[in-house]
Motif scaffolding. Structure first.
Motif, PDB file in Angstrom:
ATOM      1  N   SER A 120      -1.847  -6.552 -10.777  1.00  0.00           N
ATOM      2  CA  SER A 120      -0.589  -5.952 -10.335  1.00  0.00           C
ATOM      3  C   SER A 120       0.438  -7.059 -10.098  1.00  0.00           C
ATOM      4  CB  SER A 120      -0.798  -5.156  -9.049  1.00  0.00           C
ATOM      5  OG  SER A 120      -1.073  -6.032  -7.966  1.00  0.00           O
ATOM      6  N   LEU A 121       1.706  -6.719 -10.267  1.00  0.00           N
ATOM      7  CA  LEU A 121       2.760  -7.708 -10.045  1.00  0.00           C
ATOM      8  C   LEU A 121       2.726  -8.205  -8.605  1.00  0.00           C
ATOM      9  CD1 LEU A 121       5.225  -9.280 -11.008  1.00  0.00           C
ATOM     10  CD2 LEU A 121       6.637  -7.269 -10.461  1.00  0.00           C
ATOM     11  N   GLU A 122       2.496  -7.299  -7.671  1.00  0.00           N
ATOM     12  CA  GLU A 122       2.468  -7.696  -6.268  1.00  0.00           C
ATOM     13  C   GLU A 122       1.353  -8.716  -5.997  1.00  0.00           C
ATOM     14  OE1 GLU A 122       1.799  -5.549  -1.920  1.00  0.00           O
ATOM     15  OE2 GLU A 122       2.757  -4.431  -3.555  1.00  0.00           O
ATOM     16  N   LEU A 280       9.279 -17.376  -7.361  1.00  0.00           N
ATOM     17  CA  LEU A 280       8.285 -16.323  -7.123  1.00  0.00           C
ATOM     18  C   LEU A 280       8.660 -15.503  -5.890  1.00  0.00           C
ATOM     19  CD1 LEU A 280       4.974 -18.283  -7.846  1.00  0.00           C
ATOM     20  CD2 LEU A 280       6.057 -16.569  -9.309  1.00  0.00           C
ATOM     21  N   GLU A 281       9.177 -16.157  -4.868  1.00  0.00           N
ATOM     22  CA  GLU A 281       9.595 -15.442  -3.657  1.00  0.00           C
ATOM     23  C   GLU A 281      10.796 -14.547  -3.932  1.00  0.00           C
ATOM     24  OE1 GLU A 281       8.043 -18.587  -0.229  1.00  0.00           O
ATOM     25  OE2 GLU A 281      10.121 -18.683  -0.932  1.00  0.00           O
ATOM     26  N   SER A 282      11.707 -15.014  -4.795  1.00  0.00           N
ATOM     27  CA  SER A 282      12.850 -14.179  -5.167  1.00  0.00           C
ATOM     28  C   SER A 282      12.378 -12.907  -5.889  1.00  0.00           C
ATOM     29  CB  SER A 282      13.798 -14.980  -6.063  1.00  0.00           C
ATOM     30  OG  SER A 282      14.895 -14.192  -6.468  1.00  0.00           O
ATOM     31  N   LEU A 283      11.393 -13.078  -6.790  1.00  0.00           N
ATOM     32  CA  LEU A 283      10.823 -11.916  -7.466  1.00  0.00           C
ATOM     33  C   LEU A 283      10.144 -10.980  -6.478  1.00  0.00           C
ATOM     34  CD1 LEU A 283       9.219 -13.314 -10.760  1.00  0.00           C
ATOM     35  CD2 LEU A 283      10.957 -11.515 -10.584  1.00  0.00           C
ATOM     36  N   HIS A 287      11.099  -7.120  -6.099  1.00  0.00           N
ATOM     37  CA  HIS A 287      10.108  -6.118  -6.519  1.00  0.00           C
ATOM     38  C   HIS A 287       9.648  -5.250  -5.364  1.00  0.00           C
ATOM     39  CE1 HIS A 287       6.654  -4.257  -8.427  1.00  0.00           C
ATOM     40  NE2 HIS A 287       5.854  -4.764  -7.493  1.00  0.00           N
ATOM     41  N   THR A 288       9.409  -5.856  -4.206  1.00  0.00           N
ATOM     42  CA  THR A 288       8.816  -5.101  -3.091  1.00  0.00           C
ATOM     43  C   THR A 288       9.846  -4.635  -2.074  1.00  0.00           C
ATOM     44  OG1 THR A 288       8.434  -7.046  -1.690  1.00  0.00           O
ATOM     45  CG2 THR A 288       6.734  -6.512  -3.331  1.00  0.00           C
ATOM     46  N   GLY A 289      10.974  -5.341  -2.020  1.00  0.00           N
ATOM     47  CA  GLY A 289      11.941  -5.028  -0.979  1.00  0.00           C
ATOM     48  C   GLY A 289      11.478  -5.435   0.398  1.00  0.00           C
ATOM     49  N   GLU A 290      10.405  -6.199   0.456  1.00  0.00           N
ATOM     50  CA  GLU A 290       9.822  -6.619   1.728  1.00  0.00           C
ATOM     51  C   GLU A 290      10.062  -8.111   1.957  1.00  0.00           C
ATOM     52  OE1 GLU A 290       5.717  -5.674   1.601  1.00  0.00           O
ATOM     53  OE2 GLU A 290       6.027  -3.496   1.458  1.00  0.00           O
TER      54      GLU A 290
END
Length: 502
Positions: A120-122, A280-283, A287-290
């Motif tokens: 998974s992307l997460e 990676l943190e920007s993604l 992606h998660t909004g978290e």
């Protein structure tokens, strides 16, 4: 001569092998074992080189130096901890943190790729961020380049935490077996410049290798593959692919990051893992909004045992003064902790403060009369001071406390050698060998005892023959044991003289 260990064997008579994790045909030039250490009632992973590769002094020294560098990294949530280095049975072993399998039997990132499906992307982002944090800590604390980043060297703990292993060891374990050409790395994950030699490797070579890992996370497959049938042809094929062929694009939000990592031109890659982590943190945020997953903090040393263990690590790094500080702190936390008093004595011994060392060993014995280590340590220190009779009493008690502790029998054997009781000494080294028949020093000293007995008896040939067998066994276990060769030479000289006289 170059035998590996099997389940049930005891490495150094101390670490019982529970599982063989790597060895010939499975892990380049290394051997890896999951072992139970009964004195800590805990499992550790022990890693060493295969004996056949240890014939080169430079190789052994490199392994030891890189292991010490890994130890100096200390505790970090995303690095497998290297606790100490032991020389056991003629080889150097790194004693490391054990990362257990999860409920599905998975231990490494490779295990998570078994199904061939993308992660998974997460999960990919989380593990990518954790990996970068581990590498940032390593490079900030002396590691110049890993050289062998691949899924097998990324452990995934049961709680889902990624931990990097084998830091720096690719340089020591020059994995010719994996590359077929005297370069360092593993072919599917090697940066283009790695094929040109180790002096071309930088942290950006590691960035490229991790780009391959990210590609696997995002797609479930490697960017480059070959059907070459020989190692040499595979090396040539992978060199061409890594150096000249663009990676196949994939549909993933990770692909722009992967593409930058996999640039053929070194300056076009991320310059370090901090830059990579930021993307990676920007993604992750997009992606998660978290919020970005908080960096795990290595908990401070809390207990006397934890603090004392750090002191043991300093001792194995050759830093007894620093070790003493930790042992004193452990005693301040728990003045009844006998291990801390014993290990404090060892540090003082290394600092040549012998009177204080003996007092610490005695205090450890008072606190725990069944703790065998201080009896042995006191015995060896007394033996060093030529106080053989007192030392012998210490070892006598130690063998009564624990008949399976090889150091106790070895120490008693050394006392009896000093007292010229040759056959009794040989019997003590036999006890050691019943516990651990890979102990080259026990074979050697048994040979010495039998040689000296041969000098004093009219039927010396019988003892000389057995002494020669012992010396040959010591050499077989440790081909670099010069004392064993000298013993063998002296036995052969005496045998020749006996034959000539007859």
């Amino acid at each position: 001569m170059f035998d590996s260990r099997k389940i049930g064997d005891k490495i150094g008579g101390l670490y019982e092998v529970r599982e063989v994790l790597g060895g010939p045909g499975r892990s380049g030039m290394g051997e890896v074992y999951l072992c139970f250490y009964r004195w800590h009632q805990a499992c550790y992973v022990l890693k060493t080189y295969q004996q056949r590769y240890g014939i080169f002094r430079a190789f052994r020294n490199a392994f030891h130096n890189e292991a010490q560098l890994w130890m100096r990294l200390g505790a970090h949530p995303h690095i497998v901890r290297a606790f100490w280095v032991h020389r056991l049975d003629g080889r150097i072993y790194i004693v490391m943190e054990h990362v257990p399998r999860d409920a599905q039997g998975r231990r490494t990132l490779s295990d998570h790729f078994r199904e061939g499906a993308p992660l998974s992307l997460e999960k990919s982002l989380l593990w990518g961020i954790q990996f970068c944090r581990g590498m940032e800590h390593a490079t900030d604390n002396g590691l110049s380049v890993h050289r062998d980043i691949k899924p097998d060297n990324l452990m995934i703990a049961p709680d889902g935490t990624l931990k990097i292993t084998d830091l720096g060891l690719a340089k020591a374990l020059d994995v010719d077996d994996a590359t077929g050409g005297g370069v360092l790395g593993t072919l599917p994950w090697m940066a283009p410049e790695q094929f040109e030699g180790t002096d071309r490797c930088t942290i950006q070579s590691d960035v490229y290798s991790f780009g391959v890992v990210l590609y696997q996370m995002a797609s479930g497959r490697l960017p480059f593959a070959t059907e070459a049938s020989t190692l040499a042809s595979a090396r040539d094929a992978f060199q061409r692919l890594h150096c000249t062929v663009p990676e196949p694009p994939i549909e993933s939000p990770l692909y722009p990051v992967i593409h930058k990592c996999l640039s053929k031109a070194v300056p076009e890659r991320y310059s370090n893992f901090s830059e990579l982590r930021e993307d990676l943190e920007s993604l992750w945020r997009g992606h998660t909004g978290e919020p970005i997953p908080a960096a795990q903090v290595t908990p401070p040393l809390k207990t006397a045992r934890e603090v004392n263990q750090q002191g043991v690590a300093m001792k194995h790094l050759g830093l007894p003064a620093e070790a003493l500080v930790y042992h004193d702190e452990a005693i301040n936390l728990d003045a009844t902790f006998s291990n801390a008093w014993n290990d404090r004595g060892v540090a003082l011994w290394d600092l040549e403060r012998h009177t204080e060392a003996l007092q610490c060993f005695e205090q450890a014995m008072t606190l725990d009369p069944t703790f065998v280590h201080p009896y042995c340590n006191k015995g060896y220190l007394l033996l060093e001071q030529d106080r053989c009779d007192e030392a012998l009493l210490c070892f006598e008690v130690a063998t009564q406390i624990d008949e399976e502790f090889p150091n106790a029998w070895s120490g008693k054997g050394h006392c009896l050698l000093r007292l010229r009781q040759w056959l009794d000494a040989a019997a003590c080294f036999d006890h050691v060998l019943r516990i651990n028949d890979h102990d080259c020093h026990a074979w050697f000293y048994k040979g010495v005892a039998l040689l000296e007995q041969a000098r004093e008896t009219a039927v010396g040939n019988e003892y000389l023959t057995e002494a020669a067998s012992c010396a040959e066994k010591a050499v077989d276990i440790d081909p670099f044991f010069t004392g064993a060769y000298a013993l063998l030479s002296e036995i052969r000289r005496m045998t020749h003289n006996d034959t000539s006289n007859n």
